[in-house]
Enzyme design. Sequence first.
Site, mmCIF file in Angstrom:
data_model
loop_
_atom_site.group_PDB
_atom_site.id
_atom_site.type_symbol
_atom_site.label_atom_id
_atom_site.label_comp_id
_atom_site.label_asym_id
_atom_site.label_seq_id
_atom_site.Cartn_x
_atom_site.Cartn_y
_atom_site.Cartn_z
ATOM 1 C CD GLU A 228 -2.965 -1.056 0.189
ATOM 2 O OE1 GLU A 228 -3.082 0.016 -0.448
ATOM 3 O OE2 GLU A 228 -3.662 -2.066 -0.029
ATOM 4 C CG HIS B 70 -4.735 -5.105 1.660
ATOM 5 N ND1 HIS B 70 -4.869 -3.730 1.648
ATOM 6 C CD2 HIS B 70 -5.543 -5.548 2.665
ATOM 7 C CE1 HIS B 70 -5.721 -3.368 2.602
ATOM 8 N NE2 HIS B 70 -6.152 -4.453 3.230
ATOM 9 N NE ARG C 251 -17.961 -4.128 1.891
ATOM 10 C CZ ARG C 251 -18.052 -5.408 2.227
ATOM 11 N NH1 ARG C 251 -19.224 -6.003 2.332
ATOM 12 N NH2 ARG C 251 -16.950 -6.124 2.449
ATOM 13 C CB CYS D 226 -6.239 -2.791 6.358
ATOM 14 S SG CYS D 226 -6.499 -4.545 6.630
HETATM 15 N N1 PCA Z 1 -8.373 -6.889 6.146
HETATM 16 C C1 PCA Z 1 -9.262 -5.803 6.507
HETATM 17 C C2 PCA Z 1 -9.137 -5.673 7.995
HETATM 18 C C3 PCA Z 1 -8.470 -6.927 8.473
HETATM 19 C C4 PCA Z 1 -7.940 -7.546 7.252
HETATM 20 O O1 PCA Z 1 -7.199 -8.556 7.218
HETATM 21 C C5 PCA Z 1 -9.026 -4.525 5.722
HETATM 22 O O2 PCA Z 1 -8.579 -4.607 4.567
HETATM 23 O O3 PCA Z 1 -9.295 -3.434 6.218
#
Ligand code: PCA
Length: 195
Positions: free
Chosen positions: A79, A164, A89, A142
Site C-alpha cells: 500500500e 494486502h 461497510r 487496515c
Molecule cells: N483486512 C481488513 C481488515 C483486516 C484484514 O485482514 C481490511 O482490509 O481493512
Amino acid sequence: MKTLLITGFEPFGGETINPAWEAVKALPEQIGGWQLRKLQIPTVFSLAAARTLACAAECRPDAVLCIGQAGTRSAVTPEYVGINLRHARIADNLGNQPQDEPVVPGGPTAYFATVPVRAMTAAIEAQGIPAAVSYTAGTYVCNDLLYTLLHHYAGTPVRAGFIHVPFLPEQAPQGVASMPLAQMIRALEAAVSAL
Ligand code: PCA
C-alpha cells in the site's frame, strides 16, 4: 540485526482464517538482516493499532510491516498511502461500524507509507508472483492501522507499511481470485528482503 515488527489480522467478516496471519505465522524468524517479531492483532478499529504500538514500545522495531486480507484482489499489493478516514461497510470484530469519521481528528488527510513500496513490489514480482502497488488501503481497519502508524512514527526513523494479500484458495467463492499460502509466504519474504 534490525528488528521488524510484522503483524497479521485475526479473521473477520465471517471468515474462519485470515491469510495475512497464516502467512506471517509461517515466516522464518530471520529474513536477510531482519529479526522478525510476529504479532496477531484483532480486526477492530483503534485496537489493532493500540496492540501494535504496545508491542512496538516493548520490542522497539526499526520497521513495522502490517499484513491484511483484501479478498477481492488477485495480487499481493503493498500500500502506498493511508488516509484519515474510517468508513466501514461491515462491522469490525467488536461491532464498530464507523461512518465517515477521521482516524485522527485534525490529522493530515493522508500519509505515504515510509517503506520502499515500489522496491517491495518489484521484489515480489521478481519471484514470479503477481504483485502491484495499491493506492488505496480502503477505509476499514487496515487503513486505520496504516494511518495510525504513519501518524505515530511521522518524523522518526521508524518505517511503517502495509501489504494486502488475496484470499486463500479455500476461502475464495467461485470465480474469485485467490493465492496459495506458499506463494504468499514467498511474497512476504521477498518484500521484507527489499526493506
Ligand atoms: N483486512 C481488513 C481488515 C483486516 C484484514 O485482514 C481490511 O482490509 O481493512
